[in-house]
Design a protein around this motif. Structure first.
Motif, PDB file in Angstrom:
ATOM      1  N   LEU A  81      24.183  62.680  -2.341  1.00 47.38           N
ATOM      2  CA  LEU A  81      22.747  62.614  -2.110  1.00 47.38           C
ATOM      3  C   LEU A  81      22.010  63.690  -2.907  1.00 47.38           C
ATOM      4  CD1 LEU A  81      22.586  61.865   1.706  1.00 47.38           C
ATOM      5  CD2 LEU A  81      21.671  60.450  -0.115  1.00 47.38           C
ATOM      6  N   GLU A 136      18.865  63.741   5.528  1.00 45.67           N
ATOM      7  CA  GLU A 136      19.739  62.826   6.242  1.00 45.67           C
ATOM      8  C   GLU A 136      19.201  61.404   6.268  1.00 45.67           C
ATOM      9  OE1 GLU A 136      22.649  62.390   7.836  1.00 45.67           O
ATOM     10  OE2 GLU A 136      23.172  64.177   6.718  1.00 45.67           O
ATOM     11  N   GLN A 137      18.147  61.229   7.009  1.00 45.49           N
ATOM     12  CA  GLN A 137      17.615  59.879   7.093  1.00 45.49           C
ATOM     13  C   GLN A 137      16.103  59.916   7.190  1.00 45.49           C
ATOM     14  OE1 GLN A 137      20.371  60.249   9.465  1.00 45.49           O
ATOM     15  NE2 GLN A 137      21.759  58.612   8.914  1.00 45.49           N
ATOM     16  N   GLU A 138      15.518  58.770   7.196  1.00 44.66           N
ATOM     17  CA  GLU A 138      14.056  58.715   7.161  1.00 44.66           C
ATOM     18  C   GLU A 138      13.406  59.294   8.408  1.00 44.66           C
ATOM     19  OE1 GLU A 138      12.939  54.677   5.092  1.00 44.66           O
ATOM     20  OE2 GLU A 138      14.855  54.580   6.134  1.00 44.66           O
ATOM     21  N   GLN A 139      13.811  58.831   9.547  1.00 42.03           N
ATOM     22  CA  GLN A 139      13.181  59.352  10.756  1.00 42.03           C
ATOM     23  C   GLN A 139      14.222  59.922  11.695  1.00 42.03           C
ATOM     24  OE1 GLN A 139      13.151  55.590  10.982  1.00 42.03           O
ATOM     25  NE2 GLN A 139      10.987  55.090  10.991  1.00 42.03           N
ATOM     26  N   ASP A 140      13.814  60.915  12.458  1.00 37.40           N
ATOM     27  CA  ASP A 140      14.705  61.434  13.493  1.00 37.40           C
ATOM     28  C   ASP A 140      16.103  61.675  12.961  1.00 37.40           C
ATOM     29  OD1 ASP A 140      13.211  59.829  16.332  1.00 37.40           O
ATOM     30  OD2 ASP A 140      13.291  61.933  15.768  1.00 37.40           O
ATOM     31  N   GLY A 164      20.382  59.687  14.117  1.00 39.71           N
ATOM     32  CA  GLY A 164      21.290  58.782  13.432  1.00 39.71           C
ATOM     33  C   GLY A 164      22.705  59.324  13.429  1.00 39.71           C
ATOM     34  N   LEU A 165      22.794  60.642  13.314  1.00 31.46           N
ATOM     35  CA  LEU A 165      24.116  61.254  13.315  1.00 31.46           C
ATOM     36  C   LEU A 165      24.792  61.124  14.662  1.00 31.46           C
ATOM     37  CD1 LEU A 165      23.247  64.504  11.381  1.00 31.46           C
ATOM     38  CD2 LEU A 165      24.479  62.540  10.528  1.00 31.46           C
TER      39      LEU A 165
END
Lengths: 227, 262, 229
Positions: B52, B112-116, B120-121
């Motif tokens: 990433l 990490e990711q788009e939201q929150d 997701g982890l």
């Protein structure tokens, strides 16, 4: 019992988003969660998924308590919600490969490409997830569910943002889950379609269970409740 | 691979392509298997983060440039006094690293990711400890990549000319410092990424905490650059190592509580 | 128990009484120091402040571990009280130390090991308080601030040794360690007094925090009438 929730409640500040919820889901059952916006459907799913701790009550997934054994319980379930939890800068194939590796599964292209093909992403496996539509992201999320091989699948508004073909695809998935003995807890607004797939329905109102019964009757119940 | 039955038994894994042992396998319960799983997952997380980072490498370039700007600003703050600049080189370098680290660390959970991000982890079957070490290692590598640019730039700006053999030692010390910043930085970045005002909280929590690393790094770098008449470099390096050891263990132990559901 | 008994007020009043006695003796009865004269008398609040601050933060560490272990609100309340009182004591410590430095060394600040370590310690624990202020959800606030407090506490001895090591390469400014026996009495009295007052303050603060946490609670709503088919 794949899922057993007893006296489940969750408070945010002073507001109880969910309270006194008892729920049981057996293997292979498809249970529909219905209710107006803010009735607690998403909160209930998130509690079961272990994303949020209950303020009161207990949850058990195949007999495992998510608070005591978070990883074990997590392995038994899979959640597909409107939040995709994907990495925008990775390609579909790379994302799938990471999931496979984390789950200890074969992660070579030979193993993974067929799965991408199956959900209709075969031609786009080298594209960044950032460019995917909501429907495509859902398909990708479904691959993760397939890899996880859960006993319980949690679906939060699975039909949203999908076209007719996409909705038929999701129906197929739910059918497949039931046939393989995987339980499904499904929260949806599109009641007509969802009710066809479900065995039972539960209506939530102000965070509590207001009604339980046959899935076909849920729509009528919701109408009556909001009248 | 069965395609019609999502709930069927897991496919057999081949040694060449599989990662960790299949989670429901009874053999996975043994301690060696546990550590093997942890190590594998740590490496998976690390690889993902590096991938990433590579994809958004313009960010690395921006952080490097930011580091160069801070080095420049220090020289303006001190003025054209060459001697003062030379004597302060070690300090300026460490400060530039520290300031750049806040940018890098803050991003580590946002990317990490788009939201929150952390939620997701929670849904993935990652051992939280493996997540910590994977990310902390990723952050260490990211910060280490600043060295090949920032060290030569500082040497040029402040007119310092160390021996060629010293470059390896400089880099080694930079690595230790980066590691010392990354361990607590990853822990706090996980927490603050879920709060508003992360940009204030992260430095506020981190900077006082890493005072030993900063002092040790400055002293050690200074000894390398200006000469180590009394052979103290070893002691300071040991101090840096000790701090790293303590923090990489402690932060790894508390990290699972920091990212669990609330 | 903390809500029912008001033992802490007795402790506090006792502490106040002793501190008055100890300070009186320290200011007017004990002899002036040979070299530094009357300035030395600041030791009678400075040293007790230091000891109490360190004890407070040790208590914070214990409370933080207990809070993580048991997840009970009361440990979070104790911890909060301990951090706030500890920070106040440390701030006082720094001001006193600064005055002493000015009087004896002519500068308001010196990179003395203890001054530097105390400042870092103050910043560390103020950071924990800042973290708390940004977290609205009670459970998360308790967990995260406990983690931050534990990490901060572990860091304090590290900072101390590191700064001592660093400082040892410069001149070490010594401060009087050997104390005349006539000065020991007020010192000991004030040390006990400060500790008692600190306990009193922590108890008050913890009670307030516990009351606040309990006020955030709301009872479960009444059950709806369920129809089952």
């Amino acid at each position: 019992m794949t899922l057993r929730a007893s006296g489940l409640g969750r408070r945010f500040g002073k507001h109880w988003a969910l309270a006194r919820v008892d729920l049981e889901v057996a293997a292979g059952e498809v249970v529909l969660l219905a209710g107006a916006n803010g009735s607690g459907k998403t909160t209930l799913l998130r509690l079961v998924a272990g994303l949020v701790r209950p303020t009161k009550g207990t949850v058990s997934i195949c007999g495992i308590d998510p608070q005591r054994q978070p990883l074990e319980s997590r392995r038994k379930l899979s959640m597909i919600s409107h939040q995709a939890y994907l990495y925008p800068r990775l390609t579909a194939l790379e994302t799938t490969r990471i999931w496979a590796r984390l789950l200890g599964l074969p992660a070579s292209d030979v193993d993974l490409l067929p799965m991408l093909e199956e959900v209709g992403l075969g031609g786009r496996h080298n594209e960044s997830v950032a460019g995917f539509s909501a429907g495509m992201k859902k398909r990708l999320a479904f691959i993760r569910t397939r890899l996880e091989k859960p006993r319980l699948v949690l679906l939060d508004e699975p039909f949203s943002a999908l076209d007719a073909a996409g909705r038929r695809m999701v129906e197929g998935w739910i059918d497949g889950f039931r046939r393989s003995g995987t339980s499904v807890l499904l929260a949806s607004h599109t009641l007509a379609r969802a009710a066809r797939l479900a065995d039972r329905g539960i209506l939530l109102q102000q965070g509590q269970v207001a009604w339980r019964g046959k899935a076909e009757e849920v729509a009528a119940r919701l109408e009556a409740a909001s009248a | 691979m069965s395609t019609l039955h999502p709930g069927a038994a897991p496919a057999t894994t081949t040694a060449a392509t599989s990662g960790a042992p299949a989670p429901d396998d009874p053999a996975a319960r043994s301690t060696t298997s546990f550590f093997a799983t942890m190590l594998t997952q740590t490496l998976i997380v690390l690889r993902k983060d590096l991938l990433l980072e590579w994809r958004s490498r313009s960010r690395l370039v921006s952080v490097v440039l930011f580091g160069v700007v801070t080095l420049l600003l220090f020289s303006f703050a001190v003025g054209p006094d060459v001697r003062a600049l030379r004597e302060g080189t070690a300090g300026f370098l460490v400060l530039a690293l520290l300031l750049s680290s806040t940018l890098g660390l803050a991003e580590s959970f946002r990317l990490e990711q788009e939201q929150d991000a952390v939620e997701g982890l929670l849904l993935l079957p990652i051992e939280p400890v493996a997540l910590f070490y994977g990310k902390a290692l990723g952050n260490t590598i990211f910060l280490s990549l600043l060295a090949p640019i920032l060290i030569p730039v500082a040497l040029v700006l402040y007119s310092v000319e160390p021996a060629w053999s010293d470059f390896l030692r400089l880099f080694g010390l930079w690595l230790l410092t980066a590691a010392g910043l990354s361990a607590p930085g990853t822990l706090y970045s996980a927490m603050t990424s879920q709060l508003r005002s992360q940009d204030v909280l992260l430095p506020l929590l981190l900077f006082p905490l890493v005072v030993p690393v900063l002092l040790g790094a400055v002293k050690a770098l200074d000894l390398v650059l200006t000469g180590d008449a009394m052979g103290q470099l070893g002691s300071w390096t040991i101090m840096l190592l000790a701090f790293n050891l303590i923090y990489w263990s402690l932060c790894g132990i508390v990290f699972p509580r920091a990212i669990e559901a609330s | 128990m903390i809500e029912r008994l008001k033992w802490h007020h007795f402790v506090g009043l006792l502490g106040l009484a002793i501190v008055v006695a100890g300070t009186w003796i320290g200011l007017f009865v004990a002899p002036a120091e040979r070299h530094m004269g009357d300035v030395m008398r600041i030791m009678y609040v400075h040293v007790p402040s230091a000891w109490s601050a360190l004890l407070c933060f040790t208590f914070v560490f214990v409370a933080a571990v207990a809070s993580l272990w048991t997840s009970r609100k009361r440990w979070d309340a104790y911890m909060t009280g301990g951090i706030e009182v500890g920070c106040v004591l440390t701030a006082l410590l720094l001001v006193q130390g600064s005055i002493w430095a000015r009087a004896t060394w002519g500068v308001w600040w010196d990179w003395d090991v203890r001054l530097t370590t105390s400042l870092v310690m103050l910043l560390l624990f103020c950071g924990v308080l800042a973290l708390r202020s940004f977290i609205e959800e009670a459970n998360r606030r308790a967990t995260w601030s406990a983690i931050a407090a534990i990490v901060a506490f572990v860091d304090v001895p590290l900072v101390y040794f590191c700064v001592r090591w660093w400082r040892s390469l410069h001149q070490i400014q010594s401060s009087p360690e050997t104390v005349n026996s006539a000065m020991v009495l007020p010192l000991r009295l004030n040390a006990v007094a400060f500790l008692l007052i600190a306990i009193w303050m922590i108890a008050i603060r913890a009670r307030i925090e516990l009351a606040r946490l309990q006020a955030e609670d709301a009872p479960e709503p009444e059950p709806l009438a369920i129809e089952e088919r």
